[in-house]
Design an enzyme around this catalytic site. Structure first.
Site, PDB file in Angstrom:
ATOM      1  N   TRP A 155     -12.369  -8.983   3.877  1.00 55.79           N
ATOM      2  CA  TRP A 155     -13.697  -8.529   4.416  1.00 55.79           C
ATOM      3  C   TRP A 155     -14.670  -9.530   4.445  1.00 55.79           C
ATOM      4  CZ3 TRP A 155     -12.712  -4.527   7.675  1.00 55.79           C
ATOM      5  CH2 TRP A 155     -11.468  -3.865   7.231  1.00 55.79           C
ATOM      6  N   LEU A 169      -7.219   7.661   3.547  1.00 53.20           N
ATOM      7  CA  LEU A 169      -7.824   8.494   4.396  1.00 53.20           C
ATOM      8  C   LEU A 169      -8.328   8.001   5.805  1.00 53.20           C
ATOM      9  CD1 LEU A 169      -9.581  11.173   5.072  1.00 53.20           C
ATOM     10  CD2 LEU A 169     -11.588  10.115   3.501  1.00 53.20           C
ATOM     11  N   ARG A 212      -7.113 -12.756  -0.221  1.00 52.98           N
ATOM     12  CA  ARG A 212      -7.517 -11.365  -0.741  1.00 52.98           C
ATOM     13  C   ARG A 212      -8.782 -11.583  -1.362  1.00 52.98           C
ATOM     14  NH1 ARG A 212      -5.350  -6.707   0.160  1.00 52.98           N
ATOM     15  NH2 ARG A 212      -5.774  -6.043  -1.884  1.00 52.98           N
ATOM     16  N   ASP A 266      -7.048   5.331   6.982  1.00 48.76           N
ATOM     17  CA  ASP A 266      -6.233   4.628   7.615  1.00 48.76           C
ATOM     18  C   ASP A 266      -5.241   5.741   8.540  1.00 48.76           C
ATOM     19  OD1 ASP A 266      -6.617   3.140   5.241  1.00 48.76           O
ATOM     20  OD2 ASP A 266      -4.934   1.609   5.980  1.00 48.76           O
ATOM     21  N   ASP A 318     -14.029  -3.400   1.518  1.00 49.93           N
ATOM     22  CA  ASP A 318     -13.939  -3.567  -0.018  1.00 49.93           C
ATOM     23  C   ASP A 318     -15.035  -4.749  -0.659  1.00 49.93           C
ATOM     24  OD1 ASP A 318     -11.918  -1.766   0.516  1.00 49.93           O
ATOM     25  OD2 ASP A 318     -10.394  -2.556  -0.744  1.00 49.93           O
ATOM     26  N   GLN A 321     -14.168   7.889   1.741  1.00 48.13           N
ATOM     27  CA  GLN A 321     -13.854   6.828   2.591  1.00 48.13           C
ATOM     28  C   GLN A 321     -14.846   7.120   3.793  1.00 48.13           C
ATOM     29  OE1 GLN A 321      -9.761   5.290   3.410  1.00 48.13           O
ATOM     30  NE2 GLN A 321     -10.286   3.268   2.680  1.00 48.13           N
ATOM     31  N   TYR A 336       0.591  -1.243   0.083  1.00 41.95           N
ATOM     32  CA  TYR A 336      -0.070  -0.093   0.079  1.00 41.95           C
ATOM     33  C   TYR A 336       0.998   1.285  -0.222  1.00 41.95           C
ATOM     34  CZ  TYR A 336      -3.454  -3.206   1.927  1.00 41.95           C
ATOM     35  OH  TYR A 336      -4.575  -4.140   1.813  1.00 41.95           O
ATOM     36  N   GLU A 338      -2.588  -7.562   9.157  1.00 44.56           N
ATOM     37  CA  GLU A 338      -3.560  -6.829   8.582  1.00 44.56           C
ATOM     38  C   GLU A 338      -5.124  -7.192   9.080  1.00 44.56           C
ATOM     39  OE1 GLU A 338      -3.723  -6.899   4.383  1.00 44.56           O
ATOM     40  OE2 GLU A 338      -4.851  -5.272   3.975  1.00 44.56           O
TER      41      GLU A 338
HETATM   42  C1  GLC Z   1      -8.078  -1.770   1.422  1.00 39.63           C
HETATM   43  C2  GLC Z   1      -8.897  -1.867   2.593  1.00 39.63           C
HETATM   44  C3  GLC Z   1      -9.559  -0.365   3.130  1.00 39.63           C
HETATM   45  C4  GLC Z   1      -8.004   0.335   3.551  1.00 39.63           C
HETATM   46  C5  GLC Z   1      -6.840  -0.054   2.294  1.00 39.63           C
HETATM   47  C6  GLC Z   1      -5.457   0.686   2.890  1.00 39.63           C
HETATM   48  O1  GLC Z   1      -8.481  -1.164   0.618  1.00 39.63           O
HETATM   49  O2  GLC Z   1     -10.110  -2.235   2.507  1.00 39.63           O
HETATM   50  O3  GLC Z   1     -10.185  -0.127   4.207  1.00 39.63           O
HETATM   51  O4  GLC Z   1      -8.241   1.667   3.706  1.00 39.63           O
HETATM   52  O5  GLC Z   1      -6.766  -1.308   1.931  1.00 39.63           O
HETATM   53  O6  GLC Z   1      -5.118  -0.019   3.858  1.00 39.63           O
END
Ligand code: GLC
Length: 440
Positions: free
Chosen positions: A369, A37, A215, A39, A170, A109, A32, A412
Site C-alpha cells: 500500500w 469483510l 509486501r 473483500d 495496512d 474494516q 488469504y 493483487e
Molecule cells: C490485506 C489488505 C486488506 C485485505 C486483506 C485480504 O490485509 O491490506 O485490505 O482486506 O489483505 O485481501
C-alpha cells in the site's frame, strides 16, 4: 482449431470460482485462507452480474461473524488447517460480544457493506429487493450504530480506528509513520537495531507467497502484530484500549466510506419505509461537516487525524482522494482533488492511481500500500468521479484499470509506472471489480 482466449469476463469468473469456498470467497487461495469483510463486499459487487444468489450468499456469510454489539469483524476465520493457529492469534472468544461457534478477528474494516447490499438490490425486482433489504437492514443498523457508539466516544461525528488493518490499507504511510515514530515497543526497536529481520522473516508466511520487496517490511509487520497483541490483551474492549493507549486515528479513507455508507443506509430505509433510530440519525447528520476538519488549507488536501490531539497526520496518501467517493465535499474541493489526480508528480502516473503520490519519499512502485495501483481504490474513485460529473476522467481511469488486468491478469496490485503486476495472482476483488467495471 485453436481455442479462443477466454474473455476478460470469463477469466474473472474463473478466478472467483477458484477462490470460492461454497458460501464465501477467499481473497486468494493459499495466502488469504479466511473471509474478509471488505473483500467480500467487493466480491459480491462482481458476483451480482452473473449469479445474484451467490452474491447474496457472500454477504449473508459475513453476517455470521457479526458481534452482539453490532461490530463486523474484518476476518472470519476459516475452519481449515490454519484456523487453529490464526484463531489462537485472535482469540475473539475473550470478548463476550463475539459470536458463538465462529472465530473472528476483534477489529473491523471500512464499511462497504451498505454499498454491496444496494448494488445487489439493483439486480432484483421490487419484491425480491424488499425481502433482501429486510434481511440486511438490521445488520447494517447495528453495525453503523456500533461504529458511532463504540468508535466515536466524544460524539465528534468521525469514527476512530485502532489498528492499521481497520483501514484496509495496512501499511499506508500516515499510519506507519505514527506507528514507527510513537508506538514501537522496545523489543521491536532492538530487532531493528540488531538487524535481526532476516531471522524473523523466516517465520513470516506471506513472504512465502510473494517476494518480500512487494509486501510490508518486517519492521512494519512486527509493529502491526504488536498492536494486535495489545488489543487482544484488552479483550478488544475499546474503552479499555483507549484508556491505555493514545494510538487511535480518525482515518480519512474509513470515514469517507462511512459517509457514503450512511447515505446508502438512508436509501435502504426509505425504500423499506423505516425510520432510522433517532440517535443514529443525529450522529449521521454530524459526520459530513466533521469530515471537513480533515482538510488542510495549506496543502489543499485531506488527511487522517490523530484522535486525541486532533493533529492532522500530514503524510500524503490515496486517502486524500477518497472524499470523492464520499460524495459530501464541495464541487470546488472535488476539482482540487481531480487536479491532484491529473498532476504527473502526484497521482497522474501512466497506470494510475498510485496509493502513494510519486512526490512522496515513501513511494515504491511495487510495495503493497506504499505506491502500487489497486483495483478497489480505483473503483471507489471512478464511482466518485462520476458522481461529481467528471465523466471523462472516470472513463479514462476505467480504461487504464481494465488495461492492467487485460495485459497482466488478476493480480493483487500493479506498478503505477509501467503496469507490471505484483502481489498474489488470481486475487478475488481484482476479478470481481473487473466484472463490475466491464458492466458499468
Ligand atoms: C490485506 C489488505 C486488506 C485485505 C486483506 C485480504 O490485509 O491490506 O485490505 O482486506 O489483505 O485481501
Amino acid at each position: 482449431m485453436e481455442k479462443p482466449e477466454p474473455s476478460l469476463f470469463d477469466q474473472a469468473i474463473s478466478v472467483l470460482e477458484t477462490n470460492n469456498h461454497g458460501t464465501y470467497t477467499v481473497p486468494a487461495s493459499g495466502m488469504y485462507p479466511h473471509q474478509w469483510l471488505w473483500d467480500s463486499c467487493f466480491i459480491a459487487i462482481g458476483q451480482r452480474h452473473y449469479d445474484v444468489d451467490r452474491a447474496k450468499q457472500e454477504l449473508l456469510s459475513l453476517t455470521r461473524g457479526q458481534w452482539a454489539n453490532g461490530m463486523m469483524p474484518n476476518m472470519i476465520l476459516s475452519k481449515m488447517g490454519s484456523r487453529v493457529r490464526h484463531g489462537n492469534v485472535w482469540r475473539s472468544w475473550l470478548n463476550p460480544n463475539a459470536p458463538e461457534g465462529v472465530v473472528t478477528s476483534g477489529i473491523t474494516q471500512p464499511p462497504m457493506l451498505a454499498e454491496a447490499v444496494i448494488r445487489i438490490g439493483q439486480k432484483l425486482n421490487k419484491t425480491e429487493r424488499h425481502n433482501w433489504y429486510r434481511i440486511m437492514y438490521p445488520v447494517l443498523i447495528a453495525y453503523h450504530q456500533w461504529l458511532y457508539d463504540d468508535r466515536d466516544p466524544h460524539s465528534e461525528g468521525l469514527v476512530l480506528q485502532i489498528h492499521p488493518w481497520e483501514t484496509g490499507l495496512d501499511n499506508t504511510p500516515p499510519w506507519m509513520q505514527e506507528l514507527i515514530e510513537h508506538q514501537l515497543p522496545l523489543w521491536i526497536r532492538t530487532v531493528n537495531k540488531l538487524r535481526l529481520e532476516p531471522l524473523i522473516n523466516i517465520l513470516r508466511s506471506d513472504t512465502k507467497f510473494v517476494h518480500p520487496s512487494q509486501r510490508l517490511s518486517t519492521l512494519e509487520a512486527l509493529a502491526l502484530f504488536s498492536v494486535q497483541r495489545r488489543l487482544r490483551r484488552k479483550n478488544y474492549d475499546t474503552t479499555r484500549i483507549l484508556t491505555h493507549s493514545l494510538f487511535a486515528i480518525e482515518d480519512a479513507t474509513f470515514n469517507a466510506i462511512f459517509i457514503r455508507a450512511n447515505d446508502l443506509l438512508i436509501e435502504i430505509a426509505k425504500e423499506l419505509r423505516k425510520k432510522i433510530p433517532e440517535n443514529l440519525m443525529d450522529n449521521i447528520n454530524k459526520t459530513k461537516d466533521s469530515y471537513e476538519q480533515l482538510w488542510d488549507q495549506y496543502s489543499n488536501q485531506y488527511y487522517s487525524r490523530e484522535f486525541v490531539t486532533h493533529r492532522l497526520i500530514k503524510v500524503p496518501s490515496i486517502a486524500t482522494l477518497m472524499p470523492l467517493y464520499a460524495g459530501s465535499i464541495s464541487n470546488e474541493r472535488a476539482s482540487r482533488l481531480v487536479k491532484l489526480i491529473e498532476d504527473p508528480h502526484q497521482f497522474g502516473t501512466n497506470y494510475p492511481i498510485p496509493t502513494v503520490p510519486l512526490s512522496s519519499e515513501w513511494f515504491q512502485a511495487h510495495r503493497y500500500w506504499q505506491g502500487p495501483t489497486w483495483i478497489n481504490t480505483n473503483w471507489l474513485i471512478i464511482d466518485g468521479l462520476r458522481r461529481y460529473g467528471f465523466y471523462d476522467q472516470a472513463e479514462a481511469l476505467k480504461e487504464t484499470t481494465l488495461d492492467l488486468v487485460e495485459k497482466h491478469g488478476m493480480y493483487e496490485y500493479f506498478s503505477p509506472i509501467d503496469g507490471s503486476p505484483a502481489g498474489i495472482a488470481n486475487f478475488s476483488w481484482t476479478a470481481a471489480l473487473t466484472i463490475d467495471l466491464l458492466n458499468s
